[in-house]
Design a protein around this motif. Structure first.
Motif, mmCIF file in Angstrom:
data_model
loop_
_atom_site.group_PDB
_atom_site.id
_atom_site.type_symbol
_atom_site.label_atom_id
_atom_site.label_comp_id
_atom_site.label_asym_id
_atom_site.label_seq_id
_atom_site.Cartn_x
_atom_site.Cartn_y
_atom_site.Cartn_z
ATOM 1 N N GLU A 28 8.509 0.597 1.569
ATOM 2 C CA GLU A 28 9.222 1.559 0.781
ATOM 3 C C GLU A 28 10.594 0.679 0.450
ATOM 4 N N LEU A 29 11.255 -0.076 1.412
ATOM 5 C CA LEU A 29 12.428 -0.696 1.101
ATOM 6 C C LEU A 29 12.340 -1.651 0.165
ATOM 7 N N ARG A 30 10.968 -2.480 0.403
ATOM 8 C CA ARG A 30 10.803 -3.675 -0.497
ATOM 9 C C ARG A 30 10.417 -3.169 -1.771
ATOM 10 N N ALA A 31 9.996 -2.028 -1.888
ATOM 11 C CA ALA A 31 10.006 -1.446 -3.459
ATOM 12 C C ALA A 31 11.290 -1.710 -4.071
ATOM 13 N N HIS A 32 12.372 -1.556 -3.602
ATOM 14 C CA HIS A 32 13.502 -1.305 -4.129
ATOM 15 C C HIS A 32 13.630 -2.784 -4.886
ATOM 16 N N THR B 275 12.076 -3.332 -11.580
ATOM 17 C CA THR B 275 13.271 -3.802 -12.028
ATOM 18 C C THR B 275 13.053 -4.862 -13.103
ATOM 19 N N ALA B 276 14.106 -5.355 -13.665
ATOM 20 C CA ALA B 276 14.041 -6.177 -14.764
ATOM 21 C C ALA B 276 13.783 -7.674 -14.326
ATOM 22 N N ALA B 277 13.599 -7.960 -13.013
ATOM 23 C CA ALA B 277 13.287 -9.183 -12.561
ATOM 24 C C ALA B 277 11.925 -9.674 -12.957
ATOM 25 N N SER B 278 11.617 -11.046 -13.042
ATOM 26 C CA SER B 278 10.571 -11.495 -13.263
ATOM 27 C C SER B 278 9.300 -11.174 -12.379
ATOM 28 N N TYR B 279 9.927 -11.042 -11.107
ATOM 29 C CA TYR B 279 8.723 -10.823 -10.148
ATOM 30 C C TYR B 279 8.503 -9.250 -9.971
ATOM 31 N N SER B 280 9.082 -8.472 -10.502
ATOM 32 C CA SER B 280 8.646 -7.069 -10.385
ATOM 33 C C SER B 280 7.651 -6.554 -11.046
ATOM 34 N N SER B 281 6.986 -5.601 -10.427
ATOM 35 C CA SER B 281 5.763 -4.972 -10.715
ATOM 36 C C SER B 281 5.945 -4.260 -11.958
ATOM 37 N N LYS B 282 5.212 -4.173 -12.939
ATOM 38 C CA LYS B 282 5.500 -3.738 -14.377
ATOM 39 C C LYS B 282 4.600 -2.437 -14.392
ATOM 40 N N THR B 283 3.761 -2.280 -13.973
ATOM 41 C CA THR B 283 2.761 -0.977 -14.109
ATOM 42 C C THR B 283 2.394 -0.410 -12.609
ATOM 43 N N PRO B 284 2.008 0.992 -12.552
ATOM 44 C CA PRO B 284 1.744 1.653 -11.391
ATOM 45 C C PRO B 284 0.506 0.721 -10.594
ATOM 46 N N GLU B 285 -0.222 0.181 -11.296
ATOM 47 C CA GLU B 285 -1.406 -0.613 -10.686
ATOM 48 C C GLU B 285 -0.973 -1.742 -10.118
ATOM 49 N N HIS B 286 -0.061 -2.408 -10.704
ATOM 50 C CA HIS B 286 0.708 -3.813 -10.075
ATOM 51 C C HIS B 286 1.248 -3.249 -8.900
ATOM 52 N N SER B 287 2.085 -2.133 -8.948
ATOM 53 C CA SER B 287 2.678 -1.838 -7.481
ATOM 54 C C SER B 287 1.738 -1.329 -6.604
ATOM 55 N N ALA B 288 0.794 -0.915 -6.773
ATOM 56 C CA ALA B 288 -0.292 -0.389 -5.911
ATOM 57 C C ALA B 288 -0.917 -1.651 -5.118
ATOM 58 N N ARG B 289 -1.119 -2.758 -6.124
ATOM 59 C CA ARG B 289 -1.689 -3.817 -5.438
ATOM 60 C C ARG B 289 -0.693 -4.653 -4.387
ATOM 61 N N TRP B 290 0.497 -4.899 -4.941
ATOM 62 C CA TRP B 290 1.458 -5.594 -4.205
ATOM 63 C C TRP B 290 1.614 -4.690 -3.077
ATOM 64 N N ALA C 65 -0.650 -2.572 -1.140
ATOM 65 C CA ALA C 65 -1.578 -2.791 -0.406
ATOM 66 C C ALA C 65 -1.751 -4.146 0.223
ATOM 67 N N ALA C 66 -1.390 -5.323 -0.561
ATOM 68 C CA ALA C 66 -1.516 -6.529 0.019
ATOM 69 C C ALA C 66 -0.220 -6.784 1.042
ATOM 70 N N TYR C 67 0.687 -6.281 0.712
ATOM 71 C CA TYR C 67 2.101 -6.196 1.914
ATOM 72 C C TYR C 67 1.556 -5.530 3.241
ATOM 73 N N ARG C 68 1.069 -4.510 2.837
ATOM 74 C CA ARG C 68 0.812 -3.757 4.137
ATOM 75 C C ARG C 68 -0.280 -4.685 5.069
#
Length: 167
Positions: A21-25, A30-45, A47-50
């Protein structure tokens, strides 16, 4: 600044949900190039981070994750990751040990209280105790002042990124 409310310690598997949850901030919405842009991208990173965290916490000599914990509540307020890379020796790094700082993040409501500085001081001691003389990080503009106060200097090298997209 009074830091008696805080303990910085190595993160454990029990901190996994807080660390994600902290890394999600940093990585979600965010506007950063490395930020997830969709809920699917968020779910993937996430899961991979866990998975990555589960395999590194308390089991890796080259990765250390610190958690800043509120002494009374036990809440994880911030975290920071240190990674040691083995590289070819260079004039400023004869043993080839290079440190990388990643994911220094403090929960928004706890920012500007010296927590990130304390996390960084622990990381820098951890690196120094392992003979790492060269430490690199990528920073937001807002955090640049902190890192410069800790002895980091803006590099004249260009950071170039090539990112593959895997489904």
């Amino acid at each position: 600044m009074d830091h008696t409310f805080l303990t910085v310690r190595p993160a454990t598997v029990a901190d996994l949900a807080s660390l994600v949850e902290l890394r999600a901030h940093l990585l979600d919405g965010t506007a950063a190039s490395y930020s997830s842009k969709t809920p699917e991208h968020s779910a993937r990173w996430r899961a991979a981070y866990r998975t990555w965290l589960s395999s590194r916490l308390n089991e890796s000599d080259c990765v250390q994750i610190f958690a800043a914990e509120h002494r009374e509540s036990g809440q994880v307020l911030g975290c920071a990751t240190a990674i040691i890379d083995q590289r070819a020796p260079a004039p400023g790094c004869l043993n080839g040990l290079s440190g990388w700082v990643q994911s220094v993040v403090v929960a928004p409501q706890w920012r500007n209280r010296g927590i990130a500085r304390q996390l960084m001081q622990h990381l820098l001691r951890w690196f120094a105790n392992r003979g790492v003389g060269s430490v690199v990080l990528q920073s937001t503009e807002a955090a640049g002042t902190l890192y410069q106060a800790l002895g980091f200097a803006v590099s004249d090298e260009r950071l170039l990124i090539r990112q593959e997209t895997f489904a």
